[in-house]
Design a protein around this motif. Structure first.
Motif, short mmCIF file in Angstrom:
data_model
loop_
_atom_site.label_atom_id
_atom_site.label_comp_id
_atom_site.label_asym_id
_atom_site.label_seq_id
_atom_site.Cartn_x
_atom_site.Cartn_y
_atom_site.Cartn_z
N GLY A 161 -55.91 -39.92 -14.88
CA GLY A 161 -55.82 -39.48 -16.26
C GLY A 161 -56.76 -40.23 -17.16
N VAL A 162 -56.81 -39.80 -18.41
CA VAL A 162 -57.65 -40.45 -19.43
C VAL A 162 -56.82 -40.59 -20.70
N THR A 163 -57.07 -41.66 -21.44
CA THR A 163 -56.32 -41.92 -22.67
C THR A 163 -57.11 -42.85 -23.57
N SER A 164 -56.74 -42.86 -24.84
CA SER A 164 -57.32 -43.84 -25.76
C SER A 164 -56.36 -45.01 -25.96
N ASP A 165 -55.13 -44.89 -25.48
CA ASP A 165 -54.12 -45.95 -25.61
C ASP A 165 -53.44 -46.14 -24.25
N LEU A 166 -53.98 -47.04 -23.46
CA LEU A 166 -53.52 -47.21 -22.08
C LEU A 166 -52.07 -47.68 -22.01
N VAL A 167 -51.67 -48.62 -22.82
CA VAL A 167 -50.30 -49.14 -22.78
C VAL A 167 -49.30 -48.02 -23.08
N ARG A 168 -49.55 -47.28 -24.14
CA ARG A 168 -48.65 -46.18 -24.53
C ARG A 168 -48.57 -45.11 -23.45
N ARG A 169 -49.73 -44.75 -22.89
CA ARG A 169 -49.77 -43.69 -21.89
C ARG A 169 -49.06 -44.10 -20.60
N TYR A 209 -65.67 -38.05 -19.14
CA TYR A 209 -66.69 -37.67 -18.17
C TYR A 209 -66.40 -38.31 -16.81
N ARG A 210 -66.03 -39.58 -16.83
CA ARG A 210 -65.70 -40.30 -15.58
C ARG A 210 -64.47 -39.68 -14.91
N GLU A 211 -63.47 -39.30 -15.70
CA GLU A 211 -62.27 -38.67 -15.15
C GLU A 211 -62.63 -37.38 -14.41
N VAL A 212 -63.46 -36.55 -15.02
CA VAL A 212 -63.87 -35.29 -14.38
C VAL A 212 -64.59 -35.58 -13.07
N VAL A 229 -52.20 -48.47 -10.78
CA VAL A 229 -52.88 -49.23 -9.73
C VAL A 229 -54.37 -49.45 -10.00
N TRP A 230 -54.92 -48.74 -10.99
CA TRP A 230 -56.35 -48.89 -11.29
C TRP A 230 -56.62 -48.37 -12.69
N TYR A 231 -57.57 -49.00 -13.39
CA TYR A 231 -58.05 -48.46 -14.66
C TYR A 231 -59.44 -48.99 -14.94
N GLN A 232 -60.14 -48.29 -15.82
CA GLN A 232 -61.47 -48.70 -16.25
C GLN A 232 -61.58 -48.41 -17.74
N ALA A 233 -62.08 -49.36 -18.50
CA ALA A 233 -62.23 -49.21 -19.95
C ALA A 233 -63.64 -48.73 -20.29
N PHE A 234 -63.73 -47.94 -21.33
CA PHE A 234 -65.01 -47.42 -21.85
C PHE A 234 -65.05 -47.62 -23.35
N GLU A 235 -66.23 -47.81 -23.89
CA GLU A 235 -66.38 -47.97 -25.33
C GLU A 235 -66.11 -46.67 -26.07
N MET A 236 -66.40 -45.54 -25.44
CA MET A 236 -66.21 -44.24 -26.07
C MET A 236 -65.35 -43.35 -25.19
N LYS A 295 -63.74 -43.76 -30.66
CA LYS A 295 -62.55 -44.39 -30.09
C LYS A 295 -62.87 -44.87 -28.68
N PRO A 296 -62.30 -46.00 -28.27
CA PRO A 296 -62.44 -46.42 -26.88
C PRO A 296 -61.60 -45.51 -25.98
N GLY A 297 -61.85 -45.59 -24.70
CA GLY A 297 -61.08 -44.77 -23.76
C GLY A 297 -60.87 -45.48 -22.45
N PHE A 298 -59.93 -44.97 -21.69
CA PHE A 298 -59.60 -45.52 -20.38
C PHE A 298 -59.41 -44.39 -19.38
#
Length: 96
Positions: free
Chosen positions: A21-29, A64-67, A51-58, A3-6
């Protein structure tokens, strides 16, 4: 299939309280943050502005980035936001 992640940052105002935070569904979250549907830190502090987000393929990479980012100094987080979003505009409408 992975799953992708943000990873995302929401706040209550410019240079205010930051929540990462981290999520697989940015709009919903982000909708859930905006409507105060999520109990906890972000709801208590009124963090509803994306105010900020970054997309990831996994999603694992996003986690990991959130931590990593949660260990950062506040000044580093602010600098990251201001590079992508110097006016601290709410980015949620651009996701729709």
């Amino acid at each position: 299939m992975e799953k992708p992640g943000f990873v995302y940052i929401v706040t209550n105002k410019r240079a205010g309280t930051l929540y990462i935070g981290v999520t697989s569904d940015l709009v919903r979250r982000i909708y859930a943050h905006r409507e105060a549907l999520i109990d906890g830190y972000s709801k208590r502090h009124g963090c509803r502005i994306l105010v900020w987000y970054q997309a990831f393929e996994m999603i694992e990479d996003a986690r990991y980035r959130e931590v990593q980012m949660k260990e950062w100094q506040r000044a580093w987080k602010i600098r990251l936001i201001e590079v992508m979003n110097p006016d601290w505009s709410d980015l949620y409408p651009s996701l729709l």
